[in-house]
Design a protein around this motif. Structure first.
Motif, PDB file in Angstrom:
ATOM      1  N   VAL A   1      -7.071   3.111  -2.743  1.00  0.00           N
ATOM      2  CA  VAL A   1      -8.217   2.508  -2.046  1.00  0.00           C
ATOM      3  C   VAL A   1      -8.391   1.055  -2.468  1.00  0.00           C
ATOM      4  O   VAL A   1      -8.575   0.166  -1.622  1.00  0.00           O
ATOM      5  CB  VAL A   1      -9.500   3.315  -2.327  1.00  0.00           C
ATOM      6  CG1 VAL A   1     -10.698   2.667  -1.635  1.00  0.00           C
ATOM      7  CG2 VAL A   1      -9.341   4.755  -1.870  1.00  0.00           C
ATOM      8  N   PHE A   2      -8.332   0.791  -3.774  1.00  0.00           N
ATOM      9  CA  PHE A   2      -8.483  -0.579  -4.253  1.00  0.00           C
ATOM     10  C   PHE A   2      -7.407  -1.482  -3.666  1.00  0.00           C
ATOM     11  O   PHE A   2      -7.700  -2.572  -3.150  1.00  0.00           O
ATOM     12  CB  PHE A   2      -8.421  -0.609  -5.784  1.00  0.00           C
ATOM     13  CG  PHE A   2      -9.747  -0.470  -6.457  1.00  0.00           C
ATOM     14  CD1 PHE A   2     -10.478  -1.588  -6.829  1.00  0.00           C
ATOM     15  CD2 PHE A   2     -10.287   0.779  -6.703  1.00  0.00           C
ATOM     16  CE1 PHE A   2     -11.709  -1.469  -7.449  1.00  0.00           C
ATOM     17  CE2 PHE A   2     -11.515   0.922  -7.318  1.00  0.00           C
ATOM     18  CZ  PHE A   2     -12.234  -0.210  -7.694  1.00  0.00           C
ATOM     19  N   VAL A   3      -6.156  -1.035  -3.743  1.00  0.00           N
ATOM     20  CA  VAL A   3      -5.047  -1.865  -3.250  1.00  0.00           C
ATOM     21  C   VAL A   3      -5.103  -1.983  -1.730  1.00  0.00           C
ATOM     22  O   VAL A   3      -4.889  -3.072  -1.171  1.00  0.00           O
ATOM     23  CB  VAL A   3      -3.693  -1.284  -3.706  1.00  0.00           C
ATOM     24  CG1 VAL A   3      -2.536  -2.032  -3.043  1.00  0.00           C
ATOM     25  CG2 VAL A   3      -3.567  -1.352  -5.217  1.00  0.00           C
TER      26      VAL A   3
ATOM     27  N   GLY B   1      -0.475   9.163   5.876  1.00  0.00           N
ATOM     28  CA  GLY B   1      -0.795   9.535   4.502  1.00  0.00           C
ATOM     29  C   GLY B   1      -2.276   9.797   4.310  1.00  0.00           C
ATOM     30  O   GLY B   1      -2.672  10.741   3.611  1.00  0.00           O
ATOM     31  N   VAL B   2      -3.118   8.972   4.935  1.00  0.00           N
ATOM     32  CA  VAL B   2      -4.570   9.170   4.832  1.00  0.00           C
ATOM     33  C   VAL B   2      -4.964  10.501   5.445  1.00  0.00           C
ATOM     34  O   VAL B   2      -5.778  11.256   4.879  1.00  0.00           O
ATOM     35  CB  VAL B   2      -5.320   8.008   5.530  1.00  0.00           C
ATOM     36  CG1 VAL B   2      -6.803   8.324   5.656  1.00  0.00           C
ATOM     37  CG2 VAL B   2      -5.119   6.713   4.767  1.00  0.00           C
ATOM     38  N   PHE B   3      -4.387  10.855   6.578  1.00  0.00           N
ATOM     39  CA  PHE B   3      -4.744  12.100   7.252  1.00  0.00           C
ATOM     40  C   PHE B   3      -4.239  13.305   6.472  1.00  0.00           C
ATOM     41  O   PHE B   3      -4.868  14.368   6.484  1.00  0.00           O
ATOM     42  CB  PHE B   3      -4.167  12.101   8.670  1.00  0.00           C
ATOM     43  CG  PHE B   3      -4.907  12.989   9.622  1.00  0.00           C
ATOM     44  CD1 PHE B   3      -6.223  12.726   9.961  1.00  0.00           C
ATOM     45  CD2 PHE B   3      -4.294  14.095  10.194  1.00  0.00           C
ATOM     46  CE1 PHE B   3      -6.919  13.542  10.841  1.00  0.00           C
ATOM     47  CE2 PHE B   3      -4.976  14.916  11.072  1.00  0.00           C
ATOM     48  CZ  PHE B   3      -6.297  14.642  11.399  1.00  0.00           C
ATOM     49  N   GLU B   4      -3.119  13.175   5.786  1.00  0.00           N
ATOM     50  CA  GLU B   4      -2.597  14.302   5.002  1.00  0.00           C
ATOM     51  C   GLU B   4      -3.394  14.500   3.720  1.00  0.00           C
ATOM     52  O   GLU B   4      -3.637  15.633   3.290  1.00  0.00           O
ATOM     53  CB  GLU B   4      -1.127  14.046   4.667  1.00  0.00           C
ATOM     54  CG  GLU B   4      -0.348  15.287   4.256  1.00  0.00           C
ATOM     55  CD  GLU B   4      -0.474  15.611   2.770  1.00  0.00           C
ATOM     56  OE1 GLU B   4      -0.174  16.754   2.386  1.00  0.00           O
ATOM     57  OE2 GLU B   4      -0.871  14.710   1.999  1.00  0.00           O
ATOM     58  N   THR B   5      -3.836  13.404   3.114  1.00  0.00           N
ATOM     59  CA  THR B   5      -4.552  13.484   1.839  1.00  0.00           C
ATOM     60  C   THR B   5      -6.047  13.645   2.034  1.00  0.00           C
ATOM     61  O   THR B   5      -6.711  14.372   1.288  1.00  0.00           O
ATOM     62  CB  THR B   5      -4.282  12.211   1.005  1.00  0.00           C
ATOM     63  OG1 THR B   5      -2.876  12.033   0.864  1.00  0.00           O
ATOM     64  CG2 THR B   5      -4.927  12.304  -0.365  1.00  0.00           C
ATOM     65  N   GLY B   6      -6.608  12.973   3.034  1.00  0.00           N
ATOM     66  CA  GLY B   6      -8.054  12.985   3.250  1.00  0.00           C
ATOM     67  C   GLY B   6      -8.707  11.784   2.595  1.00  0.00           C
ATOM     68  O   GLY B   6      -8.365  11.411   1.469  1.00  0.00           O
TER      69      GLY B   6
ATOM     70  N   VAL C   1       0.840  -1.202   0.000  1.00  0.00           N
ATOM     71  CA  VAL C   1       0.000   0.000   0.000  1.00  0.00           C
ATOM     72  C   VAL C   1       0.877   1.255   0.000  1.00  0.00           C
ATOM     73  O   VAL C   1       0.590   2.228  -0.714  1.00  0.00           O
ATOM     74  CB  VAL C   1      -0.949  -0.009   1.211  1.00  0.00           C
ATOM     75  CG1 VAL C   1      -1.734   1.293   1.291  1.00  0.00           C
ATOM     76  CG2 VAL C   1      -1.894  -1.189   1.143  1.00  0.00           C
ATOM     77  N   ILE C   2       1.960   1.238   0.785  1.00  0.00           N
ATOM     78  CA  ILE C   2       2.871   2.388   0.807  1.00  0.00           C
ATOM     79  C   ILE C   2       3.489   2.605  -0.570  1.00  0.00           C
ATOM     80  O   ILE C   2       3.590   3.747  -1.057  1.00  0.00           O
ATOM     81  CB  ILE C   2       3.962   2.181   1.875  1.00  0.00           C
ATOM     82  CG1 ILE C   2       3.347   2.246   3.276  1.00  0.00           C
ATOM     83  CG2 ILE C   2       5.064   3.231   1.731  1.00  0.00           C
ATOM     84  CD1 ILE C   2       4.325   1.931   4.392  1.00  0.00           C
ATOM     85  N   ALA C   3       3.885   1.524  -1.218  1.00  0.00           N
ATOM     86  CA  ALA C   3       4.490   1.643  -2.545  1.00  0.00           C
ATOM     87  C   ALA C   3       3.505   2.225  -3.555  1.00  0.00           C
ATOM     88  O   ALA C   3       3.852   3.108  -4.354  1.00  0.00           O
ATOM     89  CB  ALA C   3       4.982   0.274  -3.012  1.00  0.00           C
ATOM     90  N   VAL C   4       2.261   1.758  -3.542  1.00  0.00           N
ATOM     91  CA  VAL C   4       1.248   2.279  -4.469  1.00  0.00           C
ATOM     92  C   VAL C   4       0.949   3.740  -4.154  1.00  0.00           C
ATOM     93  O   VAL C   4       0.794   4.570  -5.066  1.00  0.00           O
ATOM     94  CB  VAL C   4      -0.032   1.424  -4.390  1.00  0.00           C
ATOM     95  CG1 VAL C   4      -1.153   2.055  -5.205  1.00  0.00           C
ATOM     96  CG2 VAL C   4       0.239   0.017  -4.870  1.00  0.00           C
ATOM     97  N   GLY C   5       0.862   4.076  -2.860  1.00  0.00           N
ATOM     98  CA  GLY C   5       0.631   5.465  -2.487  1.00  0.00           C
ATOM     99  C   GLY C   5       1.752   6.373  -2.944  1.00  0.00           C
ATOM    100  O   GLY C   5       1.506   7.480  -3.448  1.00  0.00           O
TER     101      GLY C   5
ATOM    102  N   GLY D   1       7.668   8.928   8.215  1.00  0.00           N
ATOM    103  CA  GLY D   1       8.514   7.823   7.777  1.00  0.00           C
ATOM    104  C   GLY D   1       9.542   7.433   8.822  1.00  0.00           C
ATOM    105  O   GLY D   1       9.801   6.243   9.044  1.00  0.00           O
ATOM    106  N   LEU D   2      10.142   8.429   9.482  1.00  0.00           N
ATOM    107  CA  LEU D   2      11.132   8.130  10.519  1.00  0.00           C
ATOM    108  C   LEU D   2      10.489   7.412  11.705  1.00  0.00           C
ATOM    109  O   LEU D   2      11.063   6.473  12.264  1.00  0.00           O
ATOM    110  CB  LEU D   2      11.793   9.432  10.983  1.00  0.00           C
ATOM    111  CG  LEU D   2      12.748  10.096   9.981  1.00  0.00           C
ATOM    112  CD1 LEU D   2      13.235  11.433  10.516  1.00  0.00           C
ATOM    113  CD2 LEU D   2      13.939   9.175   9.692  1.00  0.00           C
ATOM    114  N   ILE D   3       9.287   7.868  12.092  1.00  0.00           N
ATOM    115  CA  ILE D   3       8.596   7.189  13.200  1.00  0.00           C
ATOM    116  C   ILE D   3       8.259   5.754  12.812  1.00  0.00           C
ATOM    117  O   ILE D   3       8.472   4.811  13.593  1.00  0.00           O
ATOM    118  CB  ILE D   3       7.318   7.969  13.575  1.00  0.00           C
ATOM    119  CG1 ILE D   3       7.681   9.328  14.166  1.00  0.00           C
ATOM    120  CG2 ILE D   3       6.476   7.157  14.565  1.00  0.00           C
ATOM    121  CD1 ILE D   3       6.480  10.219  14.433  1.00  0.00           C
ATOM    122  N   GLY D   4       7.751   5.579  11.589  1.00  0.00           N
ATOM    123  CA  GLY D   4       7.428   4.232  11.131  1.00  0.00           C
ATOM    124  C   GLY D   4       8.656   3.349  11.061  1.00  0.00           C
ATOM    125  O   GLY D   4       8.610   2.167  11.438  1.00  0.00           O
ATOM    126  N   LEU D   5       9.771   3.914  10.591  1.00  0.00           N
ATOM    127  CA  LEU D   5      11.013   3.136  10.509  1.00  0.00           C
ATOM    128  C   LEU D   5      11.503   2.754  11.900  1.00  0.00           C
ATOM    129  O   LEU D   5      11.958   1.622  12.125  1.00  0.00           O
ATOM    130  CB  LEU D   5      12.070   3.946   9.768  1.00  0.00           C
ATOM    131  CG  LEU D   5      13.445   3.281   9.593  1.00  0.00           C
ATOM    132  CD1 LEU D   5      13.309   1.995   8.771  1.00  0.00           C
ATOM    133  CD2 LEU D   5      14.428   4.241   8.937  1.00  0.00           C
TER     134      LEU D   5
END
Length: 680
Positions: A452-454, A438-443, A17-21, A415-419
């Motif tokens: 969404v599909f992936v 990413g969802v919160f930044e984009t909406g 999902v991260i890669a597709v985003g 990204g740093l927190i996730g890493l």
């Protein structure tokens, strides 16, 4: 073994999902087809469905109108019986039944409840509502009983029947009304038919469940006695399953009452639901609250009496019931000429005026505070979740504008927190935090459709494998091709926000109820009351304080959907096997360690089922909340009802049912995986 192969399925799904985003972000400026579903791939499905159903309706309308005309006779008869019978006799008959079912406490509940209805001035409107319920329920019970027997008798048909019942219970209530309005015409018959259809699935499910649970020894006894299959079913199995079937009767009664109230949206009959809707539209909240309380009283009385008869074999002295009924008959005859019309008993009119006056004073005094609560929730919570930080952060609300540079910094920190979390070995959690950022930044409403599909497909793969993934992708494709993609994301946003709050608050309340008997003694009656109230009534208090808008809709959804989360969380935590608790205690674990390491993992499947029910409740309430200004699929269904657009009503209703079905299957998959892990 490669690094990818060593990752858990959840980690692989999250990284995909991260890669597709990231790819969608890179292509955002050059690919104008990413933000929303391309119009070129949209089909006029609404028009096709509408034209097809209109053709079918033209063929069957004469026969259906005949059925409608025939149903008017029993409905008119029951309505006349309830409205023309002197109120002491109706009250006495109800109290007599309540005594027989539950004794003094139940009789007191019935007498106080119907007494309140009488002095409210809504006796006639209440009887009109009950007339629709009492005619629709027998139809629902017969239909549900036959479907349940068919499901039990035909293993081949059972999966199809269960799938149909799932669909019927996930299709929004308003979606039932649009085609029925075109078929049966305007009037109370539409509410009657919709009520019968909506109330049949609970009866069917409980009938099938009860018959399937009949013990093999009981069935064998019928066979050994030489009974035919029909005799065994009627004389042996159905009586043995009577307790479960009576639970179905209770649920059908409550579903019918709820649907009759909702059917008041189309008007055409003077009942309590129409009174609630009319007074809400007039902003006459004192009167609306009073009418809503009448609905609640009916719901509580019907629920308590039918539930007691379904779950308890204890019955109280029938002679006292006859005495109560006899006294009411004598009172009705003796005072026949002296009894004023029930509508003249409006003794609560001064109270209603006082409530309206007090509410006006309160809103004038606390208006700024209420507006501040609503605006802060919208500007700093709901709006970023809906359209993203990059669109919601404005000088008017936040004091500054969101810039592309801020987006890069935001993603870098995320990204740093996730890493950092991933380096501790929790790769799935770390990647999930990046996705949520990413969802919160984009909406949610602005997410690129490939993401969404992936994302949903990957979640389905982790939950149920490729079979569920294919189903989910096909269902999402239907929504997109039908031209409802943007509206579906708006529904997903508001429902997701409500479910998130319910999961956190309801989970904490469930935890508190599990560790404190005092807290559960306070929370349990509140949950009982919330589960009894028909959906319509939840709109009244939020409108009183916060007026029309998404925030009011959010509060109504939370109030309705939070109860399953509380109940299932508590139930899961308090039903941990004693041997597991003893093992934890003997190993020196503290209460908190026992809760974290033993009770919570064991309760996880039950808590997930509670989350599943919360999601379904939220979607059900989302459509009703369209009455107070929400957007998305619920608004489309309501518009379709108002304009008699059967195509839009059916397709939008199907899209809402699809979202609920997808969430249901994914959460059930995770619950099943946890049960397998626990060896259950």
């Amino acid at each position: 073994m490669t690094l990818l192969a060593r990752l858990t399925p959840g980690a692989r799904a999250a990284l995909l999902v991260i890669a597709v985003g990231a790819l969608c972000m890179a292509l955002d400026r050059s690919a104008n087809w990413l933000p929303g579903w391309p119009d070129a791939l949209t089909l006029p499905m609404t028009q096709w469905v509408g034209d097809g159903l209109e053709w079918v309706f033209d063929l069957i309308r004469p026969g259906v109108r005949l059925i409608s005309a025939l149903l008017e006779y029993p409905m008119a008869g029951v309505n006349w019986l309830l409205t023309e019978t002197p109120w002491p006799l109706v009250l006495g008959a109800t109290v007599a039944l309540a005594w027989y079912a539950g004794g003094l406490s139940m009789a007191a509940l019935a007498s106080v409840g119907l007494g309140f209805v009488l002095i409210s001035g809504y006796w006639v409107e209440g009887m009109n509502t009950l007339a629709l319920v009492f005619v629709s329920v027998p139809l629902a019970l017969i239909l549900g009983l036959l479907i349940g027997i068919w499901s039990n008798e035909s293993p081949r048909a059972r999966p199809w029947i269960e799938a149909t019942l799932d669909l019927m219970q996930t299709v929004p209530t308003f979606a039932y009304l649009t085609p029925l309005l075109l078929l049966f015409g305007f009037g109370p018959v539409v509410g009657l038919i919709a009520s019968a259809i909506y109330a049949a699935p609970p009866m069917a499910r409980n009938t099938a469940l009860g018959l399937q649970r009949v013990e093999a020894e009981v069935k064998e006894a019928g066979i050994m006695a030489g009974a035919t299959r029909a005799q065994q079913l009627i004389q042996v199995e159905i009586p043995a399953a009577s307790t479960q079937i009576m639970i179905g009767v209770n649920q059908a009664l409550m579903a019918a009452l709820s649907m009759v109230i909702i059917a008041a949206v189309i008007g055409g009959f003077d009942d309590i639901g129409w009174e609630v809707l009319l007074t809400m539209r007039q902003a006459n909240f004192g009167q609306s609250l009073l009418a809503g309380l009448v609905i609640v009283v009916f719901a509580i009385i019907i629920d308590r009496i039918s539930a007691r008869m379904a779950t308890s074999g204890q019955r109280f002295d029938l002679r006292i019931s006859w005495i109560i009924l006899g006294v009411s008959v004598v009172a009705a005859i003796a005072a026949w000429a002296l009894l004023p019309p029930p509508g003249d008993f409006a003794l609560l009119a001064p109270t209603v005026e006082a409530v309206d006056s007090g509410l006006s004073q309160f809103t004038r005094g606390a208006g700024a505070t209420l507006d501040s609560i609503k605006n802060n929730a919208m500007f700093y919570g709901l709006l970023p979740l809906r359209i993203g930080l990059d669109s919601a952060v404005l000088p008017f609300t936040w004091g500054f504008s969101w810039t592309p540079g801020m987006s890069w910094i935001y993603y870098g920190v995320a990204g740093l927190i996730g890493l950092g979390v991933a380096l501790t070995g929790r790769i799935t959690l770390g990647a999930s935090l990046v996705i949520l950022a990413g969802v919160f930044e984009t909406g949610i409403s602005e997410l690129p459709w490939p993401v969404v599909f992936v994302g949903v497909g990957a979640l389905a793969w982790v939950s149920g494998g490729w079979k569920l993934t294919r189903l989910v992708v096909i269902l999402l494709l239907f929504i997109a091709i039908a031209g409802l993609w943007e509206r579906a994301l708006l529904s997903l946003y508001l429902c997701g926000a409500a479910v998130l709050i319910c999961a956190v608050v309801g989970g904490l309340l469930g935890l508190l109820s599990a560790v404190s008997a005092t807290a559960w003694a306070v929370i349990r009656p509140v949950c009982d009351m919330l589960q009894t109230i028909p959906l319509f009534v939840f709109l009244i208090p939020v409108l009183m304080f916060f007026q029309i808008g998404e925030f009011s809709a959010l509060l109504a959804i939370i109030a309705y959907a939070i109860v399953p989360m509380i109940r299932y969380t508590r139930h899961g935590l308090v039903t941990t096997p004693a041997e597991l608790l003893e093992a934890a205690t003997s190993s020196g674990a503290t209460k908190w360690q026992t809760m974290k390491e033993v009770r919570a993992p064991y309760a996880a499947p039950t808590i997930l089922l509670g989350l599943n029910q919360t999601i379904l409740y939220a979607f059900a309430m989302l459509v009703i909340a369209a009455l107070i200004g929400t957007t998305g699929l619920g608004q489309s269904i309501y518009i379709a009802l108002g304009s008699a657009n059967v195509g839009l009503g059916i397709v939008a209703g199907a899209a809402m049912a699809i979202l609920a079905l997808i969430a249901d299957r994914i959460v059930q998959g995770f619950a099943e995986e946890r049960r397998r892990a626990l060896g259950l």
